[in-house]
Write an enzyme that holds these catalytic residues in place. Structure first.
Site, PDB file in Angstrom:
ATOM      1  N   TYR A  52      20.545  53.933  44.838  1.00  0.00           N
ATOM      2  CA  TYR A  52      21.866  54.728  45.298  1.00  0.00           C
ATOM      3  C   TYR A  52      22.215  55.753  44.091  1.00  0.00           C
ATOM      4  CZ  TYR A  52      26.779  55.780  46.172  1.00  0.00           C
ATOM      5  OH  TYR A  52      28.045  56.439  46.363  1.00  0.00           O
ATOM      6  N   GLY A  59      28.394  57.794  49.166  1.00  0.00           N
ATOM      7  CA  GLY A  59      29.163  57.271  49.911  1.00  0.00           C
ATOM      8  C   GLY A  59      28.686  57.107  51.234  1.00  0.00           C
TER       9      GLY A  59
END
Length: 504
Positions: A52, A59
């Site tokens: 990530y 998000g």
């Protein structure tokens, strides 16, 4: 010069850096941690692992893979798109605090930025190049994304910084003048710069510094009122406060006794009355409770000042990369809401003491401390102003942390509103200082009727210092100017640093 390690930053050190503009340096051990963390990120990118914020979007876009040749674009787009702050800018001091706090978090070695990033932050701090950062726009979870994006813009040579006159100027112009080289953000660096709680913590630190001073000032001002009203000192006897056991309450009572030592104006039980009203008798209990809150706030701010608050965090040389939630500002949101209530109560009880100073039904002084009652109003409307400020505080003290609003397509479905708490706390501190300024002006006047020569020696020195700011009331005048002058006298942060006002 203060050495930053990522683990040992205190509010006292932040005060030296942000108020006195002391320079910083980065500990070598911390720089080594930065280098090792960066090597882990570069390995992740080269191996095209799915992590990530490094090889994915952000998000709700966390499932979108980003090709290696677009990693730099990803970070640049992140900073530009997230720079959505609005409203008046934070003060230059808060901006400086934000930079120091972000630097201290990055050098812990869990964020994966290159050494050049932390070195540039330190250079900007030491050259006093401070970003212009709008106050509004942060939800206080996923970090203070909007405010910190405006900070990050400056590192890439964009956005605005404070000029010599305090007005915004283009970063590129200042960089050219000061010979500063902007950076090109690489993998993870944009996210590492903005995923954190540094806006609310920076505002919180400034709040704490000012609230601590205000709490100390509230005591000698209350002591002046005690002399003005010939208050009963027995209520401050150590036995009373030891019987309850709160250290902060005992400390306030001791400081009150110290301020009043040698006074010929204070009384004993039964001399003039058996007991005083609560606003006098309960000063140690009420002020002491506010000190308890201040101690709590300080503890939480110092923990957060040394915390890794971005996402993901990199451990074990990159073998363990965890996407967590340390960016969530709930601990600081609650602390700032607590601070709001604590400071508002210092003003609340001070306003009641103002009423006792000006109301002829509650004292033996001239009505409203007027030199010619009836013809001249004296301090009558000062009490109105104090009441207005106290009432405003009651609305501002409503906790922002109990609110939450989902964002990022409900991926980020609970937020702290911690930056809102911190901003409202700043307003309450400003209002409360003005209430204390009003109490001080009234007490200075009232004690003159009782006899300055009878004052406690320590308080007489305070009376002399304050009288140099606000002269005696011999006839009605525009008291607004006196109130503002006394407000500034009670704020040494502003006096030492003319850019230190919380709101410009």
């Amino acid at each position: 010069m203060i050495e930053l390690t990522g683990h040992s930053l205190t509010i006292e050190q932040l005060k030296r850096i942000c108020v006195q503009k002391e320079e910083v340096t980065i500990a070598e051990k911390s720089m080594q941690a930065v280098r090792e963390s960066r090597a882990a990120v570069e390995k992740i990118v080269s191996e095209n692992k799915t992590v990530y914020g490094i090889t994915t979007g952000f998000g709700k876009f966390s499932d979108v893979m980003i090709a290696e040749d677009h990693v730099e674009d990803l970070q640049l787009n992140l900073i530009r798109s997230h720079a959505c702050g609005v409203g008046e800018p934070f003060s230059e001091m808060v901006s400086r605090a934000m930079m120091v706090l972000r630097l201290n978090a990055l050098i812990k070695g869990f964020s994966g930025v290159r050494p050049v990033v932390v070195e540039l932050l330190a250079e900007l701090i030491n050259k006093q190049i401070h970003p212009v950062i709008p106050q509004q726009g942060s939800l206080g979870a996923s970090g203070d994304l909007a405010p910190l994006s405006h900070l990050a813009l400056v590192l890439i040579g964009e956005g605005e910084v404070f000029g010599k006159d305090g007005h915004p100027v283009a970063t590129a112009n200042v960089f050219a003048e000061k010979k500063v080289q902007p950076i090109v953000l690489q993998a993870k660096e944009g996210l590492a710069l903005i995923n954190g709680t540094q806006a609310m913590v920076a505002m919180g630190v400034v709040n704490y510094i000012e609230a601590e001073q205000l709490a100390y000032d509230s005591e000698w001002i209350a002591a002046l009122t005690m002399e003005s009203l010939e208050g009963i000192i027995d209520a401050f006897h150590p036995a009373v406060h030891e019987a309850r056991g709160y250290p902060q309450q005992m400390a306030v009572a001791k400081r009150m006794r110290d301020w009043l030592e040698g006074s010929q104006l204070i009384t004993r039980q039964g001399d003039k009355r058996v007991q005083d009203a609560y606003s006098l008798r309960c000063i140690p209990q009420v002020h002491g409770a506010s000190w308890q809150a201040l101690d709590y706030v300080k503890e939480k701010l110092e923990i957060e000042a040394n915390a890794a608050t971005d996402n993901p965090l990199i451990f074990e040389g990159g073998e363990l990369v965890i996407s967590g939630g340390n960016f969530h500002g709930q601990p600081i949101a609650l602390a700032m809401d607590f601070l709001k209530i604590a400071v508002a109560e210092l003003a609340n009880i001070a306003e009641r003491r103002v009423e006792r100073l000006v109301n002829p039904q509650l004292n033996d002084l001239p009505p409203f401390l007027s030199p010619e009652p009836g013809l001249q109003s004296g301090a009558m409307i000062m009490q109105y102003a104090a009441a207005s400020l106290v009432s405003e505080n009651k609305t501002l003290a409503h906790p922002a942390s109990v609110d939450s609003i989902p964002s990022s397509a409900n991926q980020e479905d609970h937020v702290s509103m911690g930056t809102t708490s911190a901003r409202h706390a700043a307003l309450i501190i400003q209002n409360s200082r003005r209430v204390l300024a009003i109490e001080c002006i009234c007490a200075l006047q009232a004690v003159e009727y009782q006899g300055v020569e009878k004052m406690a020696p320590k308080l007489k020195r305070k009376w002399e210092q304050a009288r140099a700011i606000v002269p005696s009331i011999t006839k009605d005048r525009v008291f607004s100017k006196d109130m503002e002058a006394m407000n500034d006298f009670l704020n040494p942060v502003i006096k030492k640093n003319n850019t230190a006002k919380i709101f410009n």
